[in-house]
Write a protein that holds these residues in place. Structure first.
Motif, mmCIF file in Angstrom:
data_model
loop_
_atom_site.group_PDB
_atom_site.id
_atom_site.type_symbol
_atom_site.label_atom_id
_atom_site.label_comp_id
_atom_site.label_asym_id
_atom_site.label_seq_id
_atom_site.Cartn_x
_atom_site.Cartn_y
_atom_site.Cartn_z
ATOM 1 N N CYS A 1 -35.878 29.796 -64.108
ATOM 2 C CA CYS A 1 -35.533 31.224 -64.158
ATOM 3 C C CYS A 1 -36.434 32.013 -65.101
ATOM 4 C CB CYS A 1 -34.079 31.388 -64.603
ATOM 5 S SG CYS A 1 -32.890 30.569 -63.532
ATOM 6 N N ALA A 2 -37.410 31.369 -65.742
ATOM 7 C CA ALA A 2 -38.252 32.054 -66.725
ATOM 8 C C ALA A 2 -38.951 33.249 -66.088
ATOM 9 C CB ALA A 2 -39.284 31.082 -67.300
ATOM 10 N N GLY A 3 -38.856 34.384 -66.760
ATOM 11 C CA GLY A 3 -39.508 35.593 -66.281
ATOM 12 C C GLY A 3 -38.706 36.387 -65.280
ATOM 13 N N ALA A 4 -37.590 35.837 -64.792
ATOM 14 C CA ALA A 4 -36.779 36.555 -63.804
ATOM 15 C C ALA A 4 -35.779 37.465 -64.501
ATOM 16 C CB ALA A 4 -36.027 35.548 -62.924
ATOM 17 N N ARG A 5 -35.344 38.498 -63.782
ATOM 18 C CA ARG A 5 -34.313 39.379 -64.316
ATOM 19 C C ARG A 5 -32.975 38.639 -64.366
ATOM 20 N NH1 ARG A 5 -35.069 45.384 -61.584
ATOM 21 N NH2 ARG A 5 -37.087 45.877 -62.559
ATOM 22 N N ASP B 1 -38.640 31.603 -71.937
ATOM 23 C CA ASP B 1 -39.023 32.977 -71.614
ATOM 24 C C ASP B 1 -40.062 33.514 -72.598
ATOM 25 O OD1 ASP B 1 -38.581 35.307 -69.906
ATOM 26 O OD2 ASP B 1 -37.878 36.245 -71.749
ATOM 27 N N ASP B 2 -39.786 33.392 -73.894
ATOM 28 C CA ASP B 2 -40.734 33.889 -74.894
ATOM 29 C C ASP B 2 -42.061 33.146 -74.824
ATOM 30 O OD1 ASP B 2 -38.962 35.776 -75.809
ATOM 31 O OD2 ASP B 2 -38.153 34.494 -77.384
ATOM 32 N N ASP B 3 -41.988 31.844 -74.566
ATOM 33 C CA ASP B 3 -43.222 31.054 -74.473
ATOM 34 C C ASP B 3 -44.057 31.480 -73.280
ATOM 35 O OD1 ASP B 3 -42.475 29.661 -76.690
ATOM 36 O OD2 ASP B 3 -41.629 27.978 -75.581
ATOM 37 N N LEU B 4 -43.398 31.834 -72.179
ATOM 38 C CA LEU B 4 -44.123 32.282 -71.000
ATOM 39 C C LEU B 4 -44.776 33.630 -71.256
ATOM 40 C CD1 LEU B 4 -44.813 31.842 -67.991
ATOM 41 C CD2 LEU B 4 -42.686 33.012 -67.428
ATOM 42 N N ARG B 5 -44.035 34.537 -71.881
ATOM 43 C CA ARG B 5 -44.577 35.877 -72.134
ATOM 44 C C ARG B 5 -45.711 35.852 -73.158
ATOM 45 N NH1 ARG B 5 -41.151 39.643 -69.899
ATOM 46 N NH2 ARG B 5 -39.086 38.853 -69.332
ATOM 47 N N SER B 6 -45.630 34.974 -74.137
ATOM 48 C CA SER B 6 -46.648 34.929 -75.197
ATOM 49 C C SER B 6 -47.899 34.175 -74.775
ATOM 50 C CB SER B 6 -46.057 34.266 -76.444
ATOM 51 O OG SER B 6 -45.795 32.889 -76.207
ATOM 52 N N GLY B 7 -47.850 33.483 -73.631
ATOM 53 C CA GLY B 7 -49.015 32.714 -73.198
ATOM 54 C C GLY B 7 -49.058 31.296 -73.738
#
Length: 245
Positions: free
Chosen positions: A175-179, A95-101
């Motif tokens: 599930c990355a990025g999902a609620r 999740d953090d890796d997806l949000r940080s790019g």
């Protein structure tokens, strides 16, 4: 175990430059980055081991502390606690890796995404499962586990936690990025991890009775081999789709 973005970009240039030359330096950059982030938060390295010790210690307190009862429960309790500890560390893996790019950079590295995912999952197994394996012999003492079963327990846990780490990482990517991604990942993983849990528990129970456990360990090895092939590919496809959104 979520990884924070701030220092995520440290080896980024090295990753891309290395990938231009060969895959091996790129994989080293991935492993080095994850290892560096883990050491920046040493408390997280001990979290899984502490969770495992606490959960397993509750059973002797809640049940009759008789040796026969604890020996009977030991395989199941140790396995469930180990699985939950590894799952706790992996539910929000990407999740953090997806949000940080950071995952976008993976795609630009010129290395197959599935291969990078496999490297990331291997590091995750070391960070999440090895601390549990290190304290498992001490925890087994309070369950009066037979000495001949200790080696089987450690080998079965090494194989079984590998299966779970791969499944959990693939579920985390899906599930990355999902609620509510942590809960979704757990719901996805638990049914798939049931065979490993059953075979691992049976292996330790067999060893407790002085019987061979080679068949159960072989099945765990087969599950690990299957998961090692399918999980990185699944995670790579899921991450690629998440980046496109």
């Amino acid at each position: 175990m979520g990884l924070t973005p701030p220092s995520a970009a440290l080896p980024l240039a090295g990753l891309q430059a290395a990938a231009d030359r060969h895959w091996t330096p790129a994989l080293r950059a991935i492993v080095g980055r994850e290892w560096q982030l883990a050491w920046q938060r040493p408390a997280d390295l001990a979290l899984q081991a502490v969770f495992f010790v606490v959960v397993t210690s509750l059973f002797p307190l809640a049940l009759r502390p008789e040796a026969a009862t604890l020996q009977l429960l030991a395989p199941g309790v140790l396995w469930v606690a180990a699985f939950l500890a590894v799952l706790l560390a992996s539910a929000r893996l990407f999740d953090d890796d997806l949000r940080s790019g950071w995952l976008d950079q993976w795609r630009l590295a010129g290395v197959p995404l599935a291969l990078l995912m496999a490297a990331r999952m291997a590091v995750q197994w070391v960070l999440a499962a090895v601390p549990v394996l290190l304290v498992a012999p001490l925890v087994a003492l309070q369950f009066a586990l037979a000495p001949q079963a200790l080696g089987t327990l450690l080998l079965a846990l090494a194989l079984g936690t590998g299966v779970l780490a791969l499944l959990a990482a693939a579920a985390a990517a899906l599930c990355a990025g999902a609620r509510g991604q942590a809960a979704l990942a757990v719901l996805l993983v638990l049914p798939l991890a049931t065979p490993a849990l059953v075979f691992g528990t049976l292996a330790v129970a067999q060893a407790q009775r002085g019987l061979p456990a080679a068949a159960e360990l072989s099945l765990l090895g087969a599950l690990l081999a299957l998961a090692a092939v399918l999980a990185p590919c699944t995670a790579a496809a899921a991450v690629a789709a998440a980046i496109e959104e």
